[in-house]
Design a protein around this motif. Structure first.
Motif, PDB file in Angstrom:
ATOM      1  N   ARG A 178      11.347   2.560 -17.124  1.00  0.00           N
ATOM      2  CA  ARG A 178      12.246   1.444 -16.545  1.00  0.00           C
ATOM      3  C   ARG A 178      11.548   0.505 -15.365  1.00  0.00           C
ATOM      4  N   ARG A 179      10.835   1.257 -14.607  1.00  0.00           N
ATOM      5  CA  ARG A 179      10.161   0.470 -13.475  1.00  0.00           C
ATOM      6  C   ARG A 179       9.251  -0.372 -13.932  1.00  0.00           C
ATOM      7  N   LEU A 180       8.462  -0.243 -15.002  1.00  0.00           N
ATOM      8  CA  LEU A 180       7.425  -1.354 -15.341  1.00  0.00           C
ATOM      9  C   LEU A 180       8.065  -2.625 -16.049  1.00  0.00           C
ATOM     10  N   VAL A 181       9.424  -2.352 -16.569  1.00  0.00           N
ATOM     11  CA  VAL A 181      10.067  -3.308 -17.145  1.00  0.00           C
ATOM     12  C   VAL A 181      10.740  -4.284 -16.156  1.00  0.00           C
ATOM     13  N   THR A 182      11.760  -3.494 -15.301  1.00  0.00           N
ATOM     14  CA  THR A 182      12.360  -3.860 -14.202  1.00  0.00           C
ATOM     15  C   THR A 182      12.107  -4.488 -12.906  1.00  0.00           C
ATOM     16  N   ALA A 222       0.662  -1.237   0.193  1.00  0.00           N
ATOM     17  CA  ALA A 222      -0.056   0.026   0.127  1.00  0.00           C
ATOM     18  C   ALA A 222       0.855   1.247   0.034  1.00  0.00           C
ATOM     19  N   LYS A 223       1.884   1.459   0.887  1.00  0.00           N
ATOM     20  CA  LYS A 223       2.778   2.365   0.592  1.00  0.00           C
ATOM     21  C   LYS A 223       3.671   2.529  -0.400  1.00  0.00           C
ATOM     22  N   ALA A 224       3.824   1.369  -1.210  1.00  0.00           N
ATOM     23  CA  ALA A 224       4.661   1.545  -2.529  1.00  0.00           C
ATOM     24  C   ALA A 224       3.577   2.179  -3.290  1.00  0.00           C
ATOM     25  N   ARG A 225       2.268   1.555  -3.482  1.00  0.00           N
ATOM     26  CA  ARG A 225       1.381   2.221  -4.602  1.00  0.00           C
ATOM     27  C   ARG A 225       1.094   3.795  -4.051  1.00  0.00           C
ATOM     28  N   TRP A 226       1.197   4.196  -3.007  1.00  0.00           N
ATOM     29  CA  TRP A 226       0.731   5.672  -2.475  1.00  0.00           C
ATOM     30  C   TRP A 226       1.983   6.603  -3.027  1.00  0.00           C
ATOM     31  N   ASN A 227       3.286   5.940  -2.856  1.00  0.00           N
ATOM     32  CA  ASN A 227       4.421   6.743  -3.170  1.00  0.00           C
ATOM     33  C   ASN A 227       4.723   6.728  -4.726  1.00  0.00           C
ATOM     34  N   ASN A 228       4.304   5.498  -5.498  1.00  0.00           N
ATOM     35  CA  ASN A 228       3.934   5.742  -6.804  1.00  0.00           C
ATOM     36  C   ASN A 228       3.311   6.650  -7.399  1.00  0.00           C
ATOM     37  N   PHE A 229       1.802   6.898  -6.581  1.00  0.00           N
ATOM     38  CA  PHE A 229       1.067   7.788  -7.201  1.00  0.00           C
ATOM     39  C   PHE A 229       1.557   9.083  -6.789  1.00  0.00           C
ATOM     40  N   LEU A 230       1.980   9.418  -5.733  1.00  0.00           N
ATOM     41  CA  LEU A 230       2.375  10.944  -5.291  1.00  0.00           C
ATOM     42  C   LEU A 230       3.459  11.210  -6.278  1.00  0.00           C
ATOM     43  N   GLU A 231       4.401  10.320  -6.701  1.00  0.00           N
ATOM     44  CA  GLU A 231       5.614  10.650  -7.594  1.00  0.00           C
ATOM     45  C   GLU A 231       4.884  11.006  -8.937  1.00  0.00           C
ATOM     46  N   LEU A 269      12.335  12.272 -19.336  1.00  0.00           N
ATOM     47  CA  LEU A 269      13.178  11.558 -17.956  1.00  0.00           C
ATOM     48  C   LEU A 269      12.059  10.901 -17.144  1.00  0.00           C
ATOM     49  N   LYS A 270      11.102  11.478 -16.754  1.00  0.00           N
ATOM     50  CA  LYS A 270      10.154  10.831 -15.959  1.00  0.00           C
ATOM     51  C   LYS A 270       9.540   9.672 -16.542  1.00  0.00           C
ATOM     52  N   ALA A 271       9.012  10.019 -17.853  1.00  0.00           N
ATOM     53  CA  ALA A 271       8.363   8.879 -18.762  1.00  0.00           C
ATOM     54  C   ALA A 271       9.547   7.666 -18.750  1.00  0.00           C
ATOM     55  N   ALA A 272      10.769   7.871 -18.989  1.00  0.00           N
ATOM     56  CA  ALA A 272      11.692   6.761 -19.039  1.00  0.00           C
ATOM     57  C   ALA A 272      11.865   6.151 -17.725  1.00  0.00           C
ATOM     58  N   SER A 300       7.205  -6.805 -20.336  1.00  0.00           N
ATOM     59  CA  SER A 300       8.187  -6.798 -21.134  1.00  0.00           C
ATOM     60  C   SER A 300       7.888  -5.529 -21.989  1.00  0.00           C
ATOM     61  N   GLN A 301       9.263  -5.306 -22.795  1.00  0.00           N
ATOM     62  CA  GLN A 301       9.314  -3.979 -23.563  1.00  0.00           C
ATOM     63  C   GLN A 301       8.184  -3.912 -24.537  1.00  0.00           C
TER      64      GLN A 301
END
Length: 110
Positions: free
Chosen positions: A97-101, A68-77, A90-93, A106-107
């Motif tokens: 990167r997070r989606l893939v790694t 839950a904290k990770a989802r919240w932090n991703n949302f805030l970012e 840069l934010k999109a990249a 997959s790419q």
């Protein structure tokens, strides 16, 4: 956090939802005030999803305070991206990167 084959479980759940929507799309809607009859195929699909061990593991994993904290932090970012910005790429990249790694996509899926 070890996750079972997350993409496979999500793909199966998404396929069931899409098939249900496609199946129900052509059906007539009941008049107002009369509860809709849930088709047996939908009930069966819901039972399969509810009883799938990979889905249960994913739900358990996502029910933790850390998730839950990770989802919240991703949302805030995501919502803190200043506008107008000259650094959206840069934010999109970084999100890509997070989606893939981190999340196992997959790419081609991103």
């Amino acid at each position: 956090m070890k996750r079972p084959d997350q993409r496979s479980a999500f793909s199966r759940a998404a396929a069931i939802v899409v098939l249900t929507v496609v199946t129900l799309d052509g059906q007539e809607k009941p008049p107002a005030g009369i509860p809709a009859k849930i088709p047996a195929t939908v009930v069966s699909a819901a039972e399969k999803i509810a009883n799938d061990p990979q889905i249960a593991a994913l739900l358990k994993d996502q029910s933790t305070d850390a998730a839950a904290k990770a989802r919240w932090n991703n949302f805030l970012e995501l919502v803190r991206i200043p506008s107008p910005s000259r650094e959206e790429h840069l934010k999109a990249a970084e999100i890509h990167r997070r989606l893939v790694t981190d999340w196992g996509f997959s790419q081609a899926e991103v």
